[in-house]
Design a protein around this motif. Structure first.
Motif, PDB file in Angstrom:
ATOM      1  N   LEU A 162      60.556   4.433  63.031  1.00 36.10           N
ATOM      2  CA  LEU A 162      60.029   4.238  64.381  1.00 36.10           C
ATOM      3  C   LEU A 162      58.609   3.719  64.191  1.00 36.10           C
ATOM      4  O   LEU A 162      57.786   4.372  63.555  1.00 36.10           O
ATOM      5  CB  LEU A 162      60.031   5.560  65.148  1.00 36.10           C
ATOM      6  CG  LEU A 162      59.370   5.551  66.532  1.00 36.10           C
ATOM      7  CD1 LEU A 162      60.112   4.635  67.494  1.00 36.10           C
ATOM      8  CD2 LEU A 162      59.311   6.969  67.095  1.00 36.10           C
ATOM      9  N   GLN A 163      58.354   2.555  64.750  1.00 39.02           N
ATOM     10  CA  GLN A 163      57.148   1.821  64.363  1.00 39.02           C
ATOM     11  C   GLN A 163      56.436   1.232  65.572  1.00 39.02           C
ATOM     12  O   GLN A 163      57.083   0.808  66.519  1.00 39.02           O
ATOM     13  CB  GLN A 163      57.626   0.682  63.451  1.00 39.02           C
ATOM     14  CG  GLN A 163      56.591   0.007  62.632  1.00 39.02           C
ATOM     15  CD  GLN A 163      57.248  -0.813  61.538  1.00 39.02           C
ATOM     16  OE1 GLN A 163      57.824  -1.854  61.816  1.00 39.02           O
ATOM     17  NE2 GLN A 163      57.169  -0.342  60.311  1.00 39.02           N
ATOM     18  N   GLU A 164      55.120   1.206  65.528  1.00 37.36           N
ATOM     19  CA  GLU A 164      54.381   0.535  66.595  1.00 37.36           C
ATOM     20  C   GLU A 164      54.711  -0.954  66.559  1.00 37.36           C
ATOM     21  O   GLU A 164      54.943  -1.513  65.485  1.00 37.36           O
ATOM     22  CB  GLU A 164      52.862   0.726  66.418  1.00 37.36           C
ATOM     23  CG  GLU A 164      52.309   0.016  65.208  1.00 37.36           C
ATOM     24  CD  GLU A 164      50.786   0.041  65.113  1.00 37.36           C
ATOM     25  OE1 GLU A 164      50.111  -0.108  66.150  1.00 37.36           O
ATOM     26  OE2 GLU A 164      50.275   0.179  64.000  1.00 37.36           O
ATOM     27  N   ARG A 193      54.945 -20.038  59.375  1.00 40.03           N
ATOM     28  CA  ARG A 193      54.817 -19.247  60.584  1.00 40.03           C
ATOM     29  C   ARG A 193      56.210 -19.154  61.192  1.00 40.03           C
ATOM     30  O   ARG A 193      56.943 -20.137  61.199  1.00 40.03           O
ATOM     31  CB  ARG A 193      53.849 -19.987  61.520  1.00 40.03           C
ATOM     32  CG  ARG A 193      53.419 -19.245  62.759  1.00 40.03           C
ATOM     33  CD  ARG A 193      52.604 -18.050  62.424  1.00 40.03           C
ATOM     34  NE  ARG A 193      51.205 -18.374  62.139  1.00 40.03           N
ATOM     35  CZ  ARG A 193      50.200 -17.991  62.913  1.00 40.03           C
ATOM     36  NH1 ARG A 193      50.419 -17.297  64.007  1.00 40.03           N
ATOM     37  NH2 ARG A 193      48.964 -18.294  62.574  1.00 40.03           N
ATOM     38  N   ARG A 194      56.606 -17.982  61.659  1.00 41.52           N
ATOM     39  CA  ARG A 194      57.932 -17.827  62.273  1.00 41.52           C
ATOM     40  C   ARG A 194      57.764 -17.348  63.709  1.00 41.52           C
ATOM     41  O   ARG A 194      57.213 -16.275  63.959  1.00 41.52           O
ATOM     42  CB  ARG A 194      58.779 -16.827  61.475  1.00 41.52           C
ATOM     43  CG  ARG A 194      58.856 -17.193  59.989  1.00 41.52           C
ATOM     44  CD  ARG A 194      59.878 -16.371  59.268  1.00 41.52           C
ATOM     45  NE  ARG A 194      59.673 -14.942  59.459  1.00 41.52           N
ATOM     46  CZ  ARG A 194      60.481 -14.013  58.971  1.00 41.52           C
ATOM     47  NH1 ARG A 194      61.557 -14.359  58.297  1.00 41.52           N
ATOM     48  NH2 ARG A 194      60.207 -12.746  59.158  1.00 41.52           N
ATOM     49  N   ILE A 195      58.213 -18.165  64.632  1.00 44.29           N
ATOM     50  CA  ILE A 195      58.019 -17.881  66.054  1.00 44.29           C
ATOM     51  C   ILE A 195      59.367 -17.474  66.668  1.00 44.29           C
ATOM     52  O   ILE A 195      60.334 -18.224  66.582  1.00 44.29           O
ATOM     53  CB  ILE A 195      57.436 -19.115  66.769  1.00 44.29           C
ATOM     54  CG1 ILE A 195      56.115 -19.498  66.083  1.00 44.29           C
ATOM     55  CG2 ILE A 195      57.231 -18.867  68.258  1.00 44.29           C
ATOM     56  CD1 ILE A 195      56.031 -20.920  65.634  1.00 44.29           C
ATOM     57  N   ASN A 210      64.403  -0.643  50.605  1.00 47.50           N
ATOM     58  CA  ASN A 210      64.173   0.484  51.506  1.00 47.50           C
ATOM     59  C   ASN A 210      62.808   0.305  52.180  1.00 47.50           C
ATOM     60  O   ASN A 210      61.761   0.448  51.543  1.00 47.50           O
ATOM     61  CB  ASN A 210      64.228   1.792  50.719  1.00 47.50           C
ATOM     62  CG  ASN A 210      64.143   3.000  51.642  1.00 47.50           C
ATOM     63  OD1 ASN A 210      63.301   3.056  52.533  1.00 47.50           O
ATOM     64  ND2 ASN A 210      65.014   3.972  51.423  1.00 47.50           N
ATOM     65  N   LYS A 211      62.833  -0.004  53.481  1.00 48.03           N
ATOM     66  CA  LYS A 211      61.580  -0.315  54.183  1.00 48.03           C
ATOM     67  C   LYS A 211      60.638   0.888  54.220  1.00 48.03           C
ATOM     68  O   LYS A 211      59.415   0.706  54.237  1.00 48.03           O
ATOM     69  CB  LYS A 211      61.890  -0.785  55.602  1.00 48.03           C
ATOM     70  CG  LYS A 211      62.593  -2.149  55.662  1.00 48.03           C
ATOM     71  CD  LYS A 211      62.880  -2.552  57.110  1.00 48.03           C
ATOM     72  CE  LYS A 211      63.257  -4.018  57.231  1.00 48.03           C
ATOM     73  NZ  LYS A 211      64.663  -4.296  56.904  1.00 48.03           N
ATOM     74  N   ALA A 212      61.182   2.112  54.225  1.00 50.34           N
ATOM     75  CA  ALA A 212      60.320   3.301  54.260  1.00 50.34           C
ATOM     76  C   ALA A 212      59.607   3.482  52.923  1.00 50.34           C
ATOM     77  O   ALA A 212      58.402   3.758  52.873  1.00 50.34           O
ATOM     78  CB  ALA A 212      61.150   4.540  54.601  1.00 50.34           C
TER      79      ALA A 212
HETATM   80  P1  ADP Z   1      64.649  -7.603  58.585  1.00 50.83           P
HETATM   81  O1  ADP Z   1      64.698  -7.034  57.214  1.00 50.83           O
HETATM   82  O2  ADP Z   1      65.942  -7.500  59.300  1.00 50.83           O
HETATM   83  O3  ADP Z   1      64.042  -8.979  58.590  1.00 50.83           O
HETATM   84  P2  ADP Z   1      62.132  -6.788  59.827  1.00 50.83           P
HETATM   85  O4  ADP Z   1      61.477  -5.477  59.745  1.00 50.83           O
HETATM   86  O5  ADP Z   1      61.505  -7.915  59.077  1.00 50.83           O
HETATM   87  O6  ADP Z   1      63.665  -6.622  59.387  1.00 50.83           O
HETATM   88  O7  ADP Z   1      62.253  -7.155  61.366  1.00 50.83           O
HETATM   89  C1  ADP Z   1      62.804  -8.387  61.835  1.00 50.83           C
HETATM   90  C2  ADP Z   1      61.838  -9.069  62.786  1.00 50.83           C
HETATM   91  O8  ADP Z   1      61.521  -8.199  63.882  1.00 50.83           O
HETATM   92  C3  ADP Z   1      60.491  -9.404  62.148  1.00 50.83           C
HETATM   93  O9  ADP Z   1      60.542 -10.649  61.490  1.00 50.83           O
HETATM   94  C4  ADP Z   1      59.569  -9.426  63.362  1.00 50.83           C
HETATM   95  O10 ADP Z   1      59.691 -10.651  64.065  1.00 50.83           O
HETATM   96  C5  ADP Z   1      60.153  -8.315  64.219  1.00 50.83           C
HETATM   97  N1  ADP Z   1      59.495  -7.036  63.933  1.00 50.83           N
HETATM   98  C6  ADP Z   1      59.887  -6.079  63.054  1.00 50.83           C
HETATM   99  N2  ADP Z   1      59.031  -5.030  63.047  1.00 50.83           N
HETATM  100  C7  ADP Z   1      58.066  -5.326  63.940  1.00 50.83           C
HETATM  101  C8  ADP Z   1      56.883  -4.658  64.409  1.00 50.83           C
HETATM  102  N3  ADP Z   1      56.527  -3.465  63.945  1.00 50.83           N
HETATM  103  N4  ADP Z   1      56.127  -5.289  65.336  1.00 50.83           N
HETATM  104  C9  ADP Z   1      56.478  -6.505  65.823  1.00 50.83           C
HETATM  105  N5  ADP Z   1      57.567  -7.168  65.442  1.00 50.83           N
HETATM  106  C10 ADP Z   1      58.363  -6.609  64.503  1.00 50.83           C
END
Ligand code: ADP
Ligand code: ZN
Ligand code: MG
Length: 263
Positions: free
Chosen positions: A150-152, A174-176, A81-83
């Motif tokens: 809802l996130q910045e 690093r993940r691009i 749970n991300k929250a």
């Molecule tokens: P999941 O569990 O599906 O991996 P994440 O929250 O890790 O969910 O989001 C997936 C991808 O989206 C992250 O790896 C990142 O690249 C991008 N991302 C998620 N949240 C943010 C954020 N607040 N700001 C910038 N990029 C984000």
């Protein structure tokens, strides 16, 4: 030592092979449609189910029978749970993106670019970029029983995956994000590069894993004006990390479990 799985992914294959190579007896239990809560002898169980529901329940059943689950049922539930995870991270003083948790449609302010995601989900499937409140409402309407964040938006979405085992960062990459996307998930075709682990990165990742009670974890760290912890994966995949860095994550994990069993 016992591996608990539902689907055999590359990670589970690597773990089974590695145990064989190291002479570690690794039993396996498959969780199908039915789980019997009895008959689990005390042992160290590595929980590797694709289904988080199955993982949380299997870990709790292990613990209820006097065994040790890795990760624990509570660590898997919290990290799923991300929250809840963000609350734990903040409680440990770690930097996280500014976030509001949405339980229903509400009047929300949306900055120039904001991220909306469901509290549970993986592989970047349930994460969206929004620029207007109407988009948030549409997303919420499409999945009425879900909790949303809802996130910045931090940086460009590029991030660092750090793999933590037993209070140590063993590998990082690093993940691009691919062209035209901002989601860096390997499952979305993001590019990966080996990432050097310095003291700050290790400290952040180890504390993040600890904050949810995970013995091992895949910690995602976003790169902005500083580093922010985005999420902690409690049943983390690691095939991309092994390929990118050459670090034998499976071996590190089996060896750490052997040590854990002795204590
Ligand atoms: P999941 O569990 O599906 O991996 P994440 O929250 O890790 O969910 O989001 C997936 C991808 O989206 C992250 O790896 C990142 O690249 C991008 N991302 C998620 N949240 C943010 C954020 N607040 N700001 C910038 N990029 C984000
Ligand atoms: Zn995730
Ligand atoms: Mg992620």
């Amino acid at each position: 030592m016992t591996l608990v799985y539902d689907v055999v992914r590359e990670e589970e294959k690597a773990l089974i092979k590695t145990a064989e190579r190291l002479g570690v007896v690794l039993k396996t239990v498959k969780i199908g449609e039915v789980l019997d809560v009895e008959g689990w002898e005390p042992d160290v169980y590595l929980i590797r189910t694709l289904s988080h529901n199955k993982g949380i329940v299997a870990a709790a059943v292990v613990e209820g029978n006097g065994g040790l689950a890795v990760n624990s049922s509570s660590a898997i539930a919290v990290s799923w749970n991300k929250a809840v995870t963000l609350a734990r991270l903040r409680a440990c003083g770690l930097p996280v993106p500014r976030t509001k948790v949405l339980f229903g449609e509400a009047e929300v302010e949306v900055g120039e670019r904001a991220i909306v995601k469901t509290a549970s989900g993986s592989w970047g499937r349930k994460v969206a970029l929004v620029t207007a409140p109407e988009e948030v409402r549409l997303l919420m309407r499409s999945a009425e029983n879900e909790v949303f964040l809802l996130q910045e938006m931090i940086g460009t979405g590029e991030d660092i995956r750090v793999f933590v085992i037993g209070e140590r960062a063993v590998a990082a990459m690093r993940r691009i994000p691919p062209r035209g996307d901002w989601r860096s998930n390997a499952a979305r075709g993001g590019r990966t590069e080996p990432q050097q682990i310095d003291g700050e990165l290790e400290d952040l990742a180890v504390k993040a894993a600890r904050s949810v009670g995970a013995f091992y974890a895949g910690v995602d760290i976003l790169i902005g004006d500083r580093l922010y912890v985005n999420e902690v994966n409690g049943i983390p995949e690691f095939k991309a990390l092994m390929k990118t860095t050459g670090v034998d994550v499976a071996k590190h994990l089996i060896e750490a479990l052997v040590e854990l069993r002795k204590t």
